[in-house]
Design an enzyme around this catalytic site. Structure first.
Site, PDB file in Angstrom:
ATOM      1  N   CYS A   1      44.746  48.651  59.491  1.00 21.93           N
ATOM      2  CA  CYS A   1      44.723  48.802  58.028  1.00 21.93           C
ATOM      3  C   CYS A   1      44.903  47.469  57.318  1.00 21.93           C
ATOM      4  O   CYS A   1      44.600  47.357  56.133  1.00 21.93           O
ATOM      5  CB  CYS A   1      45.811  49.766  57.595  1.00 21.93           C
ATOM      6  SG  CYS A   1      45.723  51.318  58.479  1.00 21.93           S
TER       7      CYS A   1
ATOM      8  N   HIS B   1      48.186  48.758  50.333  1.00 21.93           N
ATOM      9  CA  HIS B   1      47.531  49.743  51.196  1.00 21.93           C
ATOM     10  C   HIS B   1      47.819  51.151  50.691  1.00 21.93           C
ATOM     11  O   HIS B   1      48.966  51.518  50.418  1.00 21.93           O
ATOM     12  CB  HIS B   1      48.044  49.563  52.620  1.00 21.93           C
ATOM     13  CG  HIS B   1      47.443  50.537  53.588  1.00 21.93           C
ATOM     14  ND1 HIS B   1      46.140  50.968  53.498  1.00 21.93           N
ATOM     15  CD2 HIS B   1      47.979  51.164  54.663  1.00 21.93           C
ATOM     16  CE1 HIS B   1      45.895  51.816  54.476  1.00 21.93           C
ATOM     17  NE2 HIS B   1      46.987  51.959  55.195  1.00 21.93           N
TER      18      HIS B   1
ATOM     19  N   ASN C   1      43.951  58.008  52.792  1.00 19.76           N
ATOM     20  CA  ASN C   1      44.154  56.737  53.495  1.00 19.76           C
ATOM     21  C   ASN C   1      42.848  56.335  54.176  1.00 19.76           C
ATOM     22  O   ASN C   1      42.427  56.971  55.137  1.00 19.76           O
ATOM     23  CB  ASN C   1      45.283  56.911  54.515  1.00 19.76           C
ATOM     24  CG  ASN C   1      45.592  55.643  55.277  1.00 19.76           C
ATOM     25  OD1 ASN C   1      44.799  54.704  55.304  1.00 19.76           O
ATOM     26  ND2 ASN C   1      46.752  55.619  55.906  1.00 19.76           N
TER      27      ASN C   1
HETATM   28  N1  ACO Z   1      51.493  70.454  56.248  1.00 21.90           N
HETATM   29  C1  ACO Z   1      52.662  71.116  56.332  1.00 21.90           C
HETATM   30  N2  ACO Z   1      53.697  70.706  57.110  1.00 21.90           N
HETATM   31  C2  ACO Z   1      53.523  69.588  57.810  1.00 21.90           C
HETATM   32  C3  ACO Z   1      52.334  68.847  57.769  1.00 21.90           C
HETATM   33  C4  ACO Z   1      51.289  69.323  56.950  1.00 21.90           C
HETATM   34  N3  ACO Z   1      50.116  68.689  56.829  1.00 21.90           N
HETATM   35  N4  ACO Z   1      52.458  67.767  58.565  1.00 21.90           N
HETATM   36  C5  ACO Z   1      53.682  67.819  59.103  1.00 21.90           C
HETATM   37  N5  ACO Z   1      54.331  68.926  58.647  1.00 21.90           N
HETATM   38  C6  ACO Z   1      55.672  69.359  58.953  1.00 21.90           C
HETATM   39  C7  ACO Z   1      56.178  68.842  60.286  1.00 21.90           C
HETATM   40  O1  ACO Z   1      55.767  69.686  61.342  1.00 21.90           O
HETATM   41  C8  ACO Z   1      57.674  68.889  60.079  1.00 21.90           C
HETATM   42  O2  ACO Z   1      58.104  70.207  60.244  1.00 21.90           O
HETATM   43  P1  ACO Z   1      59.555  70.536  60.912  1.00 21.90           P
HETATM   44  O3  ACO Z   1      60.547  69.894  59.971  1.00 21.90           O
HETATM   45  O4  ACO Z   1      59.575  72.016  60.927  1.00 21.90           O
HETATM   46  O5  ACO Z   1      59.525  69.879  62.251  1.00 21.90           O
HETATM   47  C9  ACO Z   1      57.826  68.531  58.596  1.00 21.90           C
HETATM   48  O6  ACO Z   1      56.561  68.807  57.975  1.00 21.90           O
HETATM   49  C10 ACO Z   1      58.192  67.102  58.342  1.00 21.90           C
HETATM   50  O7  ACO Z   1      57.295  66.256  59.074  1.00 21.90           O
HETATM   51  P2  ACO Z   1      57.417  64.699  59.027  1.00 21.90           P
HETATM   52  O8  ACO Z   1      56.384  64.112  59.947  1.00 21.90           O
HETATM   53  O9  ACO Z   1      58.851  64.326  59.233  1.00 21.90           O
HETATM   54  O10 ACO Z   1      57.001  64.421  57.517  1.00 21.90           O
HETATM   55  P3  ACO Z   1      57.175  63.115  56.639  1.00 21.90           P
HETATM   56  O11 ACO Z   1      57.934  63.409  55.439  1.00 21.90           O
HETATM   57  O12 ACO Z   1      57.609  61.935  57.472  1.00 21.90           O
HETATM   58  O13 ACO Z   1      55.677  62.849  56.163  1.00 21.90           O
HETATM   59  C11 ACO Z   1      53.903  61.292  56.652  1.00 21.90           C
HETATM   60  C12 ACO Z   1      54.696  62.504  57.125  1.00 21.90           C
HETATM   61  C13 ACO Z   1      53.185  61.685  55.357  1.00 21.90           C
HETATM   62  C14 ACO Z   1      52.890  60.900  57.704  1.00 21.90           C
HETATM   63  C15 ACO Z   1      54.857  60.114  56.349  1.00 21.90           C
HETATM   64  O14 ACO Z   1      55.749  59.953  57.418  1.00 21.90           O
HETATM   65  C16 ACO Z   1      54.128  58.809  56.114  1.00 21.90           C
HETATM   66  O15 ACO Z   1      53.331  58.668  55.196  1.00 21.90           O
HETATM   67  N6  ACO Z   1      54.426  57.768  56.910  1.00 21.90           N
HETATM   68  C17 ACO Z   1      53.822  56.448  56.739  1.00 21.90           C
HETATM   69  C18 ACO Z   1      52.436  56.431  57.296  1.00 21.90           C
HETATM   70  C19 ACO Z   1      51.755  55.097  56.976  1.00 21.90           C
HETATM   71  O16 ACO Z   1      52.053  54.429  56.023  1.00 21.90           O
HETATM   72  N7  ACO Z   1      50.826  54.675  57.813  1.00 21.90           N
HETATM   73  C20 ACO Z   1      50.179  53.427  57.543  1.00 21.90           C
HETATM   74  C21 ACO Z   1      49.543  52.864  58.719  1.00 21.90           C
HETATM   75  S1  ACO Z   1      48.320  53.872  59.447  1.00 21.90           S
HETATM   76  C22 ACO Z   1      46.949  53.829  58.453  1.00 21.90           C
HETATM   77  O17 ACO Z   1      47.057  53.423  57.349  1.00 21.90           O
HETATM   78  C23 ACO Z   1      45.599  54.283  58.928  1.00 21.90           C
END
Ligand code: ACO
Length: 315
Positions: A113, A240, A271
């Site tokens: 990215c 980003h 993204n």
């Molecule tokens: N819909 C509903 N529930 C979901 C979904 C979904 N799409 N996805 C995950 N969940 C659930 C999980 O199963 C989990 O359930 P549980 O608590 O029962 O186990 C719960 O939601 C929480 O999941 P987390 O993964 O902890 O959710 P989080 O708040 O961390 O959000 C996310 C996930 C959006 C990916 C976040 O962590 C994030 O944005 N991280 C940064 C990613 C990033 O910046 N990447 C950049 C580099 S990669 C690139 O750019 C190509």
């Protein structure tokens, strides 16, 4: 030694809009979760016949037309991508052939990215060194090709598209600020494409989230410092577009002007990896939302973990 400036921008996104309601019919997810955790409402998805090369060519043609340059004036074409399947000839060489660029160094660059800001610095350094007078720099991804459409934790995040910039030599001091770039190889596996033969995007979301919200402010302040500015001088912030919560956490922690323009294209585009910064910047410029001549911070991060960013002068 001369510097470089952004002469023109262009972007291309596929026509198909994939909404959160569409995703609700594909995996166990819902609009509320997606909006609250990511800010994303829609993303653009390319069809089977629209390749990374097609999207690059469309964005590049717009930027080239905006610059007023002829294809023969380009000395460099560089494409930042991690999702393109084509290896050789490079996407850059294919696009140079389509645009009629007769004699330029053409190559693809993969820094996940962070690819577009890395490529922008590479082209700027090339121009500063006198090895090219004009360069075409594109960030492009077809993330839908590397998405596991049964995995709700990733498929709601990703989108496709391309953003392009034409850099031109300038005798005045450069308008592309010094780059801040680096990587943390100890955390190289937190963002990955698994399986070389059928790559799928995978990440440890929380690890990236924690890293981005704790490490980015200092890197952004350093990019401003190296440009002889503070964050309070910025007219725009284009980081980003991975998650609206990361963008808002970062901008809350920076000392910014009340009227600073903050890119929030993640809401519409999801993204798009290496394409996210140039698409967001190109849209803001096209809509005249950024003041021409104003300092704009570009900063991207992702697989590696890698990061790259610089302050540029808005065209
Ligand atoms: N819909 C509903 N529930 C979901 C979904 C979904 N799409 N996805 C995950 N969940 C659930 C999980 O199963 C989990 O359930 P549980 O608590 O029962 O186990 C719960 O939601 C929480 O999941 P987390 O993964 O902890 O959710 P989080 O708040 O961390 O959000 C996310 C996930 C959006 C990916 C976040 O962590 C994030 O944005 N991280 C940064 C990613 C990033 O910046 N990447 C950049 C580099 S990669 C690139 O750019 C190509």
């Amino acid at each position: 030694m001369s510097g470089s400036r952004i002469a023109a921008l262009g972007h291309h996104q596929p026509a198909r809009v994939l909404t959160n309601a569409d995703l609700e019919r594909m995996v166990d997810t819902n609009d509320t979760w997606i909006r609250q955790r990511t800010g994303i409402a829609t993303r653009r998805i390319a069809g089977p016949d629209e390749s990374v090369t097609d999207m690059v060519a469309a964005a590049a043609a717009k930027a080239l037309a905006g610059s007023g340059l002829q294809p023969g004036e380009l000395g460099m074409v560089v494409v930042a991508t991690c999702s393109a399947i084509d290896r050789c000839p490079s996407i850059a060489a294919q696009v140079a052939a389509r645009l009629g660029v007769p004699d330029a160094v053409c190559f693809d660059l993969n820094n996940g990215c962070a690819g577009f800001c890395t490529a922008l610095a590479t082209a700027d350094h090339t121009i500063q060194a006198g090895a090219a007078r004009h360069a075409l720099v594109i960030g492009a991804e077809k993330m839908s090709d590397v998405t596991d459409w049964t995995d709700r934790s990733t498929c709601v995040l990703l989108g496709d598209g391309a953003g392009a910039a034409v850099l031109s030599t300038t005798e005045a001091s450069g308008e592309i600020g010094p780059v801040v770039w680096g990587s943390d190889p100890a955390r190289k596996d937190v963002v990955r494409l698994t399986d070389a033969w059928q790559p799928r995007f995978s990440q440890e979301g929380q690890a990236v989230f924690r890293w981005a919200t704790s490490e980015l402010p200092e890197a952004v302040e350093l990019a401003c410092h190296r440009a002889g500015l503070t964050t309070a001088d910025l007219a725009g912030v284009v980081t980003h577009q991975a998650n609206l919560r990361i963008i808002e956490s970062l901008t809350r922690r920076l000392d910014l002007r009340a009227d600073v323009v903050i890119a929030r294209d993640v809401v519409d585009s999801g993204n798009t990896s290496a394409a996210s910064v140039p698409i967001a910047l190109s849209k803001l410029v096209e809509r005249h939302e950024l003041p021409s001549g104003g300092p704009v911070l570009l900063f991207s991060f992702g697989g590696g973990l890698s990061w790259a960013g610089q302050v540029v002068t808005c065209p």
